[in-house]
Write a protein that holds these residues in place. Sequence first.
Motif, PDB file in Angstrom:
ATOM      1  N   HIS A   1      -3.318  -8.415  -9.800  1.00 42.65           N
ATOM      2  CA  HIS A   1      -3.457  -8.420  -8.335  1.00 42.65           C
ATOM      3  C   HIS A   1      -2.170  -7.949  -7.649  1.00 42.65           C
TER       4      HIS A   1
ATOM      5  N   SER B   1       1.105  -5.027  -7.442  1.00 45.29           N
ATOM      6  CA  SER B   1       1.646  -3.725  -7.834  1.00 45.29           C
ATOM      7  C   SER B   1       3.122  -3.924  -8.161  1.00 45.29           C
TER       8      SER B   1
ATOM      9  N   HIS C   1       1.825  -8.274  -3.343  1.00 46.42           N
ATOM     10  CA  HIS C   1       0.394  -8.240  -3.049  1.00 46.42           C
ATOM     11  C   HIS C   1       0.222  -7.629  -1.662  1.00 46.42           C
ATOM     12  N   HIS C   2       0.371  -6.320  -1.603  1.00 46.72           N
ATOM     13  CA  HIS C   2       0.384  -5.636  -0.318  1.00 46.72           C
ATOM     14  C   HIS C   2      -0.275  -4.270  -0.481  1.00 46.72           C
ATOM     15  N   HIS C   3      -1.009  -3.857   0.537  1.00 44.89           N
ATOM     16  CA  HIS C   3      -1.639  -2.534   0.517  1.00 44.89           C
ATOM     17  C   HIS C   3      -0.725  -1.560   1.264  1.00 44.89           C
TER      18      HIS C   3
ATOM     19  N   GLU D   1      -1.206   4.388  -0.855  1.00 44.06           N
ATOM     20  CA  GLU D   1      -2.438   4.193  -1.622  1.00 44.06           C
ATOM     21  C   GLU D   1      -3.612   4.963  -1.024  1.00 44.06           C
ATOM     22  N   ASP D   2      -3.549   5.225   0.288  1.00 45.14           N
ATOM     23  CA  ASP D   2      -4.657   5.891   0.973  1.00 45.14           C
ATOM     24  C   ASP D   2      -4.435   7.393   1.131  1.00 45.14           C
TER      25      ASP D   2
ATOM     26  N   ARG E   1      -0.136   0.297 -10.067  1.00 45.82           N
ATOM     27  CA  ARG E   1      -1.086  -0.733  -9.640  1.00 45.82           C
ATOM     28  C   ARG E   1      -2.339  -0.585 -10.511  1.00 45.82           C
TER      29      ARG E   1
ATOM     30  N   LYS F   1      -6.582  -0.904 -10.397  1.00 48.05           N
ATOM     31  CA  LYS F   1      -7.741  -1.022  -9.532  1.00 48.05           C
ATOM     32  C   LYS F   1      -9.000  -0.962 -10.383  1.00 48.05           C
TER      33      LYS F   1
END
Length: 493
Positions: free
Chosen positions: A246, A248, A272-274, A278-279, A351, A353
């Motif tokens: 969970h 990165s 634990h952060h987006h 990543e996008d 990370r 997924k």
Amino acid sequence: MQKALNQLIQYALNHQMIDPEETDYCANKLIDLFQEPSFAKLETASAPLPEIMNRLLDEAVKRGLMEDTVTDRDLLDARIMDIVMPRPGEVIRRFQALYAQDPARATDWFYDLSIRSNYIHKDRTDKNIKFERNTKYGPVQITINLSKPEKDPREIAAARSQKSTGYPACLLCKENVGFAGHANHPARQNLRIIPLNLSGSRYYMQYSPYIYYNEHCIIFNEQHIPMRVDHDTFEHLADFTDQFPHYSLGSNTDIPIVGGSILTHDHYQGGHHHFPIEDAEVRHHTEIDGVSVDLLNWPLTTLRLRTDNREQLIALADRILADWIAWEDPEAGILRETDGVRHNAITPILRKKDGIYELDLVLRNNRTTEEYPLGIFHPHAEHHHVKKENIGLIEVMGLAILPARLKEEMKLIEQVLAGTLDAADDPRLAQHAHWIEELKTRWDGTTDMDDFLQQALTDKFVKVLEDAGVYKTDEEGLQGALRFLEQVKHGQN
């Protein structure tokens, strides 16, 4: 004093930091610290920790136990909290017991303890200014860091007179656990760390006291050895994300200018952060040795490797690292070395997924010239009024950490645009003069001022990131990046 001591012990009990059988022990340690003759058990209403601590620290100043400075208050704060929290071995045992149930439960508990024990001063970090704005690369996150309090002249003088012992060797050494601190070294009595085995090497986990993002953790080597990015790095990143899927984890480069602020101690940063990276959209897709490889549409040149095969991932990462260290593209300003000193390095971020490894390899170069003495691929001088420091791991991923001074300076710029202040009347605005003139041409007087300035600051940060990109996001840059990919794929220059 007695009321505050009772509230502190009750706080520790409420948050299961101490066992009920330890209350007398904690009380006696506290009255010894504050030179109280006895402890009286009182029925008191609970209070927030910052309120309790401020009362205790104010009383310590009155009693002459310390100076009323930020440094002295923080030193005593850590000493107090160490009394009412579990010892290091107990923290490790609890973490491991929770990990056996679920890794996320273990990290949730450990993160919460780091906040409850005031190791992370949440009351300070919550003051940081945070917002997210869209850009041509997608959303970018901005923080103006207000959590590091400024030192007053007394503290600066004390720091100068403090003799260096070289112990602990740096802020990341495991010997910091329980260290009392001094004018030049923060107190670490309320620090707790968790041992980890990463590919046969001993590392430790702790949380950053400044938490620049959610559950911002630091994974550091048990030995005080320099940063390095090599085959072992990729093994460590994979081991960590296998153990904590969970989270990165990433690493700064191992060379100056394009690296982090601490190059003397091998460490990683995760959480634990987006992150915005990543996008990022894909500019070019290929496949190398069974691994999906994407060139991202991102201001810094980034290759994304995706596969469920750990061995193939690491083997390809090794190849890319070796090829990049040896790579030269003089037309793009990329030289691999000068007088034997290496310029090329990689910032890796891993990370997982849905069981797929996703490894971002960000290509970096720290070459300097007379025109760019701080670095060709470093924030250029026209942007230093906003960001002059190295672009490290966190900012590579699209999270800006900007200086506290911008809070007031942006308010002044707002007044200039509103016509209530002449920029020439405040010396703090001198460094922003060209930017202010540019903003005047864009400000139409109808949109929301806060939105306008936040977007302008975000756009400025994006330009800083673009400066750090070795291959730019135009067609010429795309072709340069593709040439490097061909080298990786076919071993051709």
